[in-house]
Motif scaffolding. Structure first.
Motif, PDB file in Angstrom:
ATOM      1  N   LEU A  60       0.823  -1.206   0.000  1.00  0.00           N
ATOM      2  CA  LEU A  60       0.000   0.000   0.000  1.00  0.00           C
ATOM      3  C   LEU A  60       0.859   1.257   0.000  1.00  0.00           C
ATOM      4  O   LEU A  60       0.547   2.240  -0.691  1.00  0.00           O
ATOM      5  CB  LEU A  60      -0.920  -0.003   1.230  1.00  0.00           C
ATOM      6  N   LEU A  61       1.953   1.220   0.743  1.00  0.00           N
ATOM      7  CA  LEU A  61       2.855   2.373   0.768  1.00  0.00           C
ATOM      8  C   LEU A  61       3.408   2.638  -0.631  1.00  0.00           C
ATOM      9  O   LEU A  61       3.435   3.800  -1.084  1.00  0.00           O
ATOM     10  CB  LEU A  61       4.000   2.107   1.746  1.00  0.00           C
ATOM     11  N   LYS A  62       3.833   1.597  -1.314  1.00  0.00           N
ATOM     12  CA  LYS A  62       4.356   1.778  -2.668  1.00  0.00           C
ATOM     13  C   LYS A  62       3.295   2.348  -3.594  1.00  0.00           C
ATOM     14  O   LYS A  62       3.554   3.272  -4.391  1.00  0.00           O
ATOM     15  CB  LYS A  62       4.860   0.439  -3.212  1.00  0.00           C
ATOM     16  N   GLU A  63       2.077   1.824  -3.493  1.00  0.00           N
ATOM     17  CA  GLU A  63       0.982   2.311  -4.342  1.00  0.00           C
ATOM     18  C   GLU A  63       0.689   3.781  -4.094  1.00  0.00           C
ATOM     19  O   GLU A  63       0.591   4.578  -5.039  1.00  0.00           O
ATOM     20  CB  GLU A  63      -0.268   1.473  -4.063  1.00  0.00           C
ATOM     21  N   ARG A  64       0.589   4.183  -2.815  1.00  0.00           N
ATOM     22  CA  ARG A  64       0.277   5.578  -2.489  1.00  0.00           C
ATOM     23  C   ARG A  64       1.437   6.501  -2.853  1.00  0.00           C
ATOM     24  O   ARG A  64       1.225   7.638  -3.278  1.00  0.00           O
ATOM     25  CB  ARG A  64      -0.080   5.713  -1.005  1.00  0.00           C
ATOM     26  N   ARG A  65       2.657   6.031  -2.675  1.00  0.00           N
ATOM     27  CA  ARG A  65       3.823   6.846  -3.038  1.00  0.00           C
ATOM     28  C   ARG A  65       3.857   7.100  -4.540  1.00  0.00           C
ATOM     29  O   ARG A  65       4.090   8.240  -4.984  1.00  0.00           O
ATOM     30  CB  ARG A  65       5.114   6.150  -2.590  1.00  0.00           C
TER      31      ARG A  65
ATOM     32  N   GLN B 162      11.262   6.991  -3.904  1.00  0.00           N
ATOM     33  CA  GLN B 162      11.552   6.567  -2.533  1.00  0.00           C
ATOM     34  C   GLN B 162      12.423   7.595  -1.829  1.00  0.00           C
ATOM     35  O   GLN B 162      12.200   7.905  -0.645  1.00  0.00           O
ATOM     36  CB  GLN B 162      12.247   5.201  -2.544  1.00  0.00           C
ATOM     37  N   THR B 163      13.379   8.161  -2.544  1.00  0.00           N
ATOM     38  CA  THR B 163      14.259   9.176  -1.955  1.00  0.00           C
ATOM     39  C   THR B 163      13.487  10.424  -1.597  1.00  0.00           C
ATOM     40  O   THR B 163      13.698  11.013  -0.515  1.00  0.00           O
ATOM     41  CB  THR B 163      15.395   9.525  -2.935  1.00  0.00           C
ATOM     42  N   GLU B 164      12.578  10.839  -2.452  1.00  0.00           N
ATOM     43  CA  GLU B 164      11.786  12.052  -2.186  1.00  0.00           C
ATOM     44  C   GLU B 164      10.881  11.860  -0.983  1.00  0.00           C
ATOM     45  O   GLU B 164      10.798  12.733  -0.113  1.00  0.00           O
ATOM     46  CB  GLU B 164      10.969  12.415  -3.425  1.00  0.00           C
TER      47      GLU B 164
ATOM     48  N   LEU C 110      12.902  -0.538   2.009  1.00  0.00           N
ATOM     49  CA  LEU C 110      12.815  -1.663   2.928  1.00  0.00           C
ATOM     50  C   LEU C 110      11.420  -1.789   3.524  1.00  0.00           C
ATOM     51  O   LEU C 110      10.924  -2.898   3.744  1.00  0.00           O
ATOM     52  CB  LEU C 110      13.854  -1.511   4.039  1.00  0.00           C
ATOM     53  N   PHE C 111      10.764  -0.642   3.788  1.00  0.00           N
ATOM     54  CA  PHE C 111       9.379  -0.671   4.268  1.00  0.00           C
ATOM     55  C   PHE C 111       8.484  -1.311   3.215  1.00  0.00           C
ATOM     56  O   PHE C 111       7.634  -2.151   3.521  1.00  0.00           O
ATOM     57  CB  PHE C 111       8.855   0.741   4.558  1.00  0.00           C
ATOM     58  N   GLU C 112       8.676  -0.911   1.972  1.00  0.00           N
ATOM     59  CA  GLU C 112       7.822  -1.403   0.893  1.00  0.00           C
ATOM     60  C   GLU C 112       8.017  -2.894   0.639  1.00  0.00           C
ATOM     61  O   GLU C 112       7.084  -3.584   0.220  1.00  0.00           O
ATOM     62  CB  GLU C 112       8.090  -0.612  -0.388  1.00  0.00           C
ATOM     63  N   GLN C 113       9.214  -3.396   0.905  1.00  0.00           N
ATOM     64  CA  GLN C 113       9.473  -4.823   0.738  1.00  0.00           C
ATOM     65  C   GLN C 113       9.061  -5.646   1.959  1.00  0.00           C
ATOM     66  O   GLN C 113       9.108  -6.873   1.926  1.00  0.00           O
ATOM     67  CB  GLN C 113      10.962  -5.042   0.482  1.00  0.00           C
TER      68      GLN C 113
ATOM     69  N   VAL D 183       7.159   7.471  12.285  1.00  0.00           N
ATOM     70  CA  VAL D 183       7.407   7.499  10.840  1.00  0.00           C
ATOM     71  C   VAL D 183       6.107   7.245  10.092  1.00  0.00           C
ATOM     72  O   VAL D 183       5.802   7.905   9.093  1.00  0.00           O
ATOM     73  CB  VAL D 183       8.474   6.463  10.444  1.00  0.00           C
ATOM     74  N   ALA D 184       5.303   6.288  10.574  1.00  0.00           N
ATOM     75  CA  ALA D 184       4.009   6.008   9.940  1.00  0.00           C
ATOM     76  C   ALA D 184       3.106   7.236   9.972  1.00  0.00           C
ATOM     77  O   ALA D 184       2.399   7.535   8.995  1.00  0.00           O
ATOM     78  CB  ALA D 184       3.331   4.830  10.637  1.00  0.00           C
ATOM     79  N   GLU D 185       3.142   7.960  11.085  1.00  0.00           N
ATOM     80  CA  GLU D 185       2.326   9.176  11.199  1.00  0.00           C
ATOM     81  C   GLU D 185       2.764  10.218  10.183  1.00  0.00           C
ATOM     82  O   GLU D 185       1.931  10.889   9.552  1.00  0.00           O
ATOM     83  CB  GLU D 185       2.425   9.739  12.622  1.00  0.00           C
ATOM     84  N   ARG D 186       4.081  10.363   9.992  1.00  0.00           N
ATOM     85  CA  ARG D 186       4.575  11.343   9.024  1.00  0.00           C
ATOM     86  C   ARG D 186       4.232  10.928   7.591  1.00  0.00           C
ATOM     87  O   ARG D 186       3.914  11.773   6.745  1.00  0.00           O
ATOM     88  CB  ARG D 186       6.088  11.533   9.198  1.00  0.00           C
ATOM     89  N   ILE D 187       4.289   9.632   7.319  1.00  0.00           N
ATOM     90  CA  ILE D 187       3.908   9.151   5.987  1.00  0.00           C
ATOM     91  C   ILE D 187       2.443   9.489   5.707  1.00  0.00           C
ATOM     92  O   ILE D 187       2.094   9.928   4.608  1.00  0.00           O
ATOM     93  CB  ILE D 187       4.149   7.632   5.878  1.00  0.00           C
ATOM     94  N   ASP D 188       1.585   9.287   6.695  1.00  0.00           N
ATOM     95  CA  ASP D 188       0.164   9.634   6.527  1.00  0.00           C
ATOM     96  C   ASP D 188      -0.009  11.102   6.186  1.00  0.00           C
ATOM     97  O   ASP D 188      -0.798  11.454   5.301  1.00  0.00           O
ATOM     98  CB  ASP D 188      -0.616   9.310   7.814  1.00  0.00           C
TER      99      ASP D 188
END
Length: 277
Positions: free
Chosen positions: A16-21, A28-30, A44-47, A56-61
């Motif tokens: 899901l992270l890869k899809e939303r990114r 991934q760098t951005e 590594l999160f995406e894999q 970190v999850a909160e910041r990704i959201d």
């Protein structure tokens, strides 16, 4: 929750992270720059190799404007883990580590504990705990130790302060069994243990346990723990300092052969004491 089911949930998190990114048209760098981790960590999160910490999850959201789905997923998985929230990711990392180095100043490390020893430690910390609670804690600790039985087991080093060999956790019989178990793992070359003598006095890590982990495809980490909390460290400069502290501890220990002899001698002393009481 069974471990297999948890792994599936973490895999879903990564997909899901890869899809939303990608929907947000971020590399991934951005994305890593926006949430204060490296692009490699996002990969590594995406894999599903690394599990993100809650902040970190909160910041990704916030960055991906996902309405809190990543935070909720991480909270749910942490809450269903048998480990303390601060230890959850450490237990996950142990499974994929290629090398683990521990310093144990007071108790036998979890990966080397017997059932009786683990139960005695748990009851000492939680004297009013239910049988169900104790069994969950003990079983989860023994489950972690299975990594030492795998054919792909990590290279496992441990430095024990001499206090560990002398403190009768659970009584003489429990201690004898615990030390005999440890000695057997050392003789089988599953672990390499050295002892830091009391006579050394002050040493390079006086503030609690220390664990270093190395991996095949990600940077090394360090983990420190006191009675009520633990901290996973992955800043390269901090990890380097932790590695130096471990090196200083190692040069102050007895040789492996002398250490094994001391462990076996302590086990014999406790066994004799158990037979006379």
């Amino acid at each position: 929750m069974a471990k297999g089911r948890q792994d599936e949930r973490w895999q879903f998190f990564g997909e899901l992270l890869k899809e939303r990114r990608e929907t947000a048209k971020l590399s991934q760098t951005e994305l890593g720059g926006l949430v204060f981790v490296s692009g490699a960590y996002i990969g590594l999160f995406e894999q599903g190799i690394r599990k993100p910490q809650l902040d970190v999850a909160e910041r990704i959201d916030r960055v991906l404007q996902t309405g809190g789905i990543f935070e909720r997923t991480v909270r749910d998985l942490i809450n269903k883990s048998p480990y303390a929230s601060y230890f959850h990711e450490v237990a996950e990392l142990e499974v994929v580590a290629t090398k683990i180095c521990e310093f144990a100043p007071l108790v036998v490390p979890g990966l080397l504990q017997t059932r009786a020893y683990a139960q005695a430690v748990t009851l000492a910390v939680h004297p009013f705990a239910t049988e169900e609670y104790v069994e969950e804690k003990v079983s989860s600790r023994l489950d972690r130790a299975r990594i030492l039985k795998d054919t792909t087991r990590p290279e496992y080093w441990v430095i024990l302060h001499e206090h560990v060999l002398l403190t009768p956790v659970g009584g003489p019989a429990v201690m004898a069994e615990a030390l005999e178990h440890m000695a057997a793992l050392v003789r089988a070359r599953v672990a390499l243990a050295t002892v830091l003598p009391r006579a050394v006095g002050g040493h390079a890590h006086m503030t609690g346990t220390l664990t270093l982990m190395e991996f095949a495809d990600q940077p090394p980490t360090a983990y420190t723990e006191t009675e009520f909390t633990g901290t996973l460290l992955d800043d390269p400069a901090v990890v380097k300092d932790a590695q130096r502290a471990y090196d200083l501890l190692r040069v102050a220990t007895l040789s492996p052969a002398a250490s094994l002899a001391l462990i076996e001698s302590a086990a014999e002393d406790f066994r004799r004491c158990a037979h006379t009481t």
